[in-house]
Design an enzyme around this catalytic site. Structure first.
Site, PDB file in Angstrom:
ATOM      1  N   LYS A  51       0.840  -1.202   0.000  1.00 36.12           N
ATOM      2  CA  LYS A  51       0.000   0.000   0.000  1.00 36.12           C
ATOM      3  C   LYS A  51       0.874   1.250   0.000  1.00 36.12           C
ATOM      4  O   LYS A  51       2.009   1.209   0.473  1.00 36.12           O
ATOM      5  CB  LYS A  51      -0.846   0.028   1.288  1.00 36.12           C
ATOM      6  CG  LYS A  51      -1.973  -0.973   1.322  1.00 36.12           C
ATOM      7  CD  LYS A  51      -2.759  -0.831   2.620  1.00 36.12           C
ATOM      8  CE  LYS A  51      -3.887  -1.855   2.686  1.00 36.12           C
ATOM      9  NZ  LYS A  51      -4.944  -1.644   1.679  1.00 36.12           N
ATOM     10  N   ARG A  80     -10.292 -11.578   2.091  1.00 41.15           N
ATOM     11  CA  ARG A  80     -11.160 -12.645   1.560  1.00 41.15           C
ATOM     12  C   ARG A  80     -10.483 -14.009   1.647  1.00 41.15           C
ATOM     13  O   ARG A  80     -11.143 -15.036   1.753  1.00 41.15           O
ATOM     14  CB  ARG A  80     -11.578 -12.285   0.127  1.00 41.15           C
ATOM     15  CG  ARG A  80     -10.462 -12.218  -0.852  1.00 41.15           C
ATOM     16  CD  ARG A  80     -10.823 -11.410  -2.107  1.00 41.15           C
ATOM     17  NE  ARG A  80     -10.858  -9.959  -1.843  1.00 41.15           N
ATOM     18  CZ  ARG A  80     -11.166  -9.043  -2.744  1.00 41.15           C
ATOM     19  NH1 ARG A  80     -11.499  -9.395  -3.979  1.00 41.15           N
ATOM     20  NH2 ARG A  80     -11.178  -7.758  -2.429  1.00 41.15           N
TER      21      ARG A  80
HETATM   22  N1  BES Z   1      -8.038  -3.758   4.512  1.00 39.92           N
HETATM   23  C1  BES Z   1      -8.238  -3.337   3.176  1.00 39.92           C
HETATM   24  C2  BES Z   1      -9.536  -2.564   2.995  1.00 39.92           C
HETATM   25  C3  BES Z   1      -9.641  -1.252   3.723  1.00 39.92           C
HETATM   26  C4  BES Z   1      -9.313  -0.076   3.096  1.00 39.92           C
HETATM   27  C5  BES Z   1     -10.121  -1.202   5.016  1.00 39.92           C
HETATM   28  C6  BES Z   1      -9.425   1.125   3.765  1.00 39.92           C
HETATM   29  C7  BES Z   1     -10.249  -0.006   5.677  1.00 39.92           C
HETATM   30  C8  BES Z   1      -9.906   1.149   5.062  1.00 39.92           C
HETATM   31  C9  BES Z   1      -8.249  -4.540   2.251  1.00 39.92           C
HETATM   32  O1  BES Z   1      -7.476  -5.614   2.637  1.00 39.92           O
HETATM   33  C10 BES Z   1      -7.734  -4.083   0.939  1.00 39.92           C
HETATM   34  O2  BES Z   1      -6.596  -3.722   0.869  1.00 39.92           O
HETATM   35  N2  BES Z   1      -8.576  -4.104  -0.074  1.00 39.92           N
HETATM   36  C11 BES Z   1      -8.201  -3.690  -1.372  1.00 39.92           C
HETATM   37  C12 BES Z   1      -8.722  -4.698  -2.353  1.00 39.92           C
HETATM   38  C13 BES Z   1      -8.173  -4.560  -3.741  1.00 39.92           C
HETATM   39  C14 BES Z   1      -6.697  -4.877  -3.757  1.00 39.92           C
HETATM   40  C15 BES Z   1      -8.924  -5.501  -4.655  1.00 39.92           C
HETATM   41  C16 BES Z   1      -8.812  -2.320  -1.612  1.00 39.92           C
HETATM   42  O3  BES Z   1      -9.892  -2.044  -1.110  1.00 39.92           O
HETATM   43  O4  BES Z   1      -8.158  -1.519  -2.277  1.00 39.92           O
HETATM   44 MN    MN Z   2      -5.485  -5.434   1.987  1.00 41.43          MN
END
Ligand code: BES
Ligand code: MN
Ligand code: ZN
Length: 501
Positions: free
Chosen positions: A278, A352
């Site tokens: 990230k 997931r």
């Molecule tokens: N934990 C994150 C989602 C999240 C984002 C929670 C902001 C709280 C605040 C999750 O694991 C994630 O990174 N999701 C990605 C999915 C994508 C890579 C398909 C996302 O939402 O960008």
């Molecule tokens: Mn994630």
């Protein structure tokens, strides 16, 4: 953590000193007990020289009223009394607590000016809102910074005496509501705690403390999960030097043969994204990526503490998602415990993967009739719904309806989103049964559709995406902390209204 306020209920009071709290509606009328205090004129005059119009949750603060025994009178607005709804009572309690100065004793004359008695459950909700509002996470603030005098002695908790006609019924209802307040605060504590302190093992130990309340705990280690073939969860965990855990908590409040309701939570103690790392900005918030697991632990606490008459199992998958020489790569293919093979496209879509194996474990071990999972699963749910509603995906209309109802009643609201075979197409993989991302559009839906692949036919299942509501959500009357503890109240209510008795 600040100590919880002490809430108690009384039919009458002799304590007319300190801070008194009274309620008015938009007519500025007072109930009989408040009138007997001789403050009607004072309230009228103070209102006339301020903006106070009795609007819902408005505060009129009258300091040191001359010629009276108490030193502060707080008037709180009910708005139009006939328009009050169930969720308003906890918000009212929150607003009252917000108006009280710290470390102070207050007496609330809890009566409606329209003469309708405030019911025991409603009074207990006032107490719930007050306790939730008072919570703050300040464990890591050095004492010196909080002000010199505060260091000397720990402050006694705020006491809130609630005087009301239905005090007896309120006391009974409070036994249950205070359990829910404690559960929600436990969830907030877990979410607020930084990941250096709370890794998967430490989180599992916190969950195991529920044993004291009569909850049975089973904790799976990495070795045991390997044996079960939980390669989806383990693939996420393998980049971290801290080993994963899976914890099952059961509360058996009903007949032994009664099939349980299962709650499953995503417990990523920190989500760096892994190799699909990230961006730096805001990454610190990913200490809260275990908000689903925290809600499940808080819920189990609430159910056990109030001795809910239901069989409930809570299952949480605890991992840390880190980039490392041993971390999972994009392109890797793993087999989940159910046998479904998954191509990893993005290692940041890890929640997931954790849930896939946790859902499988819940079903094969406990044969639940209903499963609700909670996860801070997608940023996309925040794009779709903001932070007032959690996203709900459900295979069963009755369950969806029951969740919507419980959400409205408690103020933890859900908005139903679609599932459908068209979204299955988006997660078809070139090399495996499915892939772990579905492309740019409908990100929350393809994530939910992915989870559905791990839910057996015939099980009523709902998935709650709480990325927008569990943390960093707007300040409300009942929460001023970064972590909201979202999920404990709605799910406690779901159980109370549908699976008890
Ligand atoms: N934990 C994150 C989602 C999240 C984002 C929670 C902001 C709280 C605040 C999750 O694991 C994630 O990174 N999701 C990605 C999915 C994508 C890579 C398909 C996302 O939402 O960008
Ligand atoms: Mn994630
Ligand atoms: Zn995540």
């Amino acid at each position: 953590m600040t100590s919880n306020p002490v809430v108690s209920f009384h039919k009458t009071t002799t304590n007319e000193t300190g801070t008194l709290v009274v309620l008015t509606d938009e007519t500025l009328a007072l109930g009989p007990a408040a009138q007997a205090l001789g403050v009607a004129d004072l309230v009228q005059k103070a209102a006339a020289t301020s903006d106070y119009k009795g609007k819902s949750l408005a505060i009129l603060d009258i300091l040191a009223p001359a010629g009276l025994t108490f030193d502060r009178l707080v008037v709180v607005g009910l708005g139009k009394a006939q328009e009050l709804v169930e969720g308003d009572w906890s918000r009212l309690g929150g607003a009252i607590m917000g108006a009280l100065r710290k470390a102070e004793a207050a007496t609330l004359h809890s009566e409606r000016p329209d003469g309708i008695a405030i019911a025991g459950e409603q009074l207990a909700d006032i107490g719930l809102g007050a306790v939730l509002r008072a919570y703050s996470f300040d464990r890591y603030k050095s004492k010196g910074k909080k002000g010199k005098d505060e260091d000397k002695a720990p402050k006694p908790p705020v006491t809130l005496d609630i005087v009301a006609a239905e005090a007896g019924k309120a006391k009974k209802a409070w036994a249950g509501r205070s359990a829910v307040a404690d559960g929600a605060i436990l969830a907030r504590e877990l979410v607020n705690e930084p990941a250096n302190v709370l890794g998967p093992v430490e989180f599992a130990e916190k969950a195991a403390e529920l044993e004291k309340l009569g909850v049975t705990i089973e904790t799976l280690t990495e070795k045991q999960m390997k044996k079960l073939g939980m390669r989806a969860l383990l693939g996420v965990a393998q980049g971290s030097s801290r080993p994963p855990r899976l914890v099952a908590m059961h509360w058996n409040g009903s007949k032994a043969k009664e099939k349980p309701v299962a709650f499953v939570g995503k417990g990523v103690v920190f989500d760096t994204g892994g190799i699909s790392i990230k961006p730096a900005g805001g990454m610190e918030d990913m200490k809260g990526d275990m908000g689903g697991a925290a809600a499940v632990v808080g819920l189990m606490h609430a159910l056990a503490a109030r001795k809910a008459k239901a069989n409930v199992v809570g299952i949480i998958g605890l991992v840390e998602n880190m980039p490392d020489g041993n971390a999972q790569r994009p392109g890797d293919i793993v087999a989940a415990a159910s046998g479904v093979t998954i191509e990893i496209i993005n290692t940041d879509a890890e929640g997931r993967l954790v849930l896939a194996d946790a859902l499988w474990y819940a079903q094969k071990t406990y044969e639940p009739k209903v499963i609700v999972d909670l996860a801070t699963l997608t940023g996309a749910i925040m794009v779709a719904l903001g932070s007032d509603y959690a996203g709900m995906f459900a295979t069963d209309d009755a369950l969806a309806g029951a969740l919507s109802k419980a959400g409205e009643a408690t103020g933890e609201k859900v908005w139903r989103m679609p599932l459908g075979p068209a979204y299955d197409k988006m997660i078809e993989s070139k090399f495996a049964d499915i892939k772990n991302t579905g492309g740019r559009y409908g990100g929350s839906i393809t994530a939910a559709q992915f989870l559905k692949r791990f839910v057996d036919d015939g099980v009523a299942w709902a998935h709650l995406d709480i990325a927008g509501t569990a943390m960093g959500s707007p300040q409300t009357e009942v929460n001023r902390s970064w972590a909201s503890g979202w999920g404990v109240r709605i799910l406690d209510r779901l159980v109370a209204d549908n699976y008890e008795g």
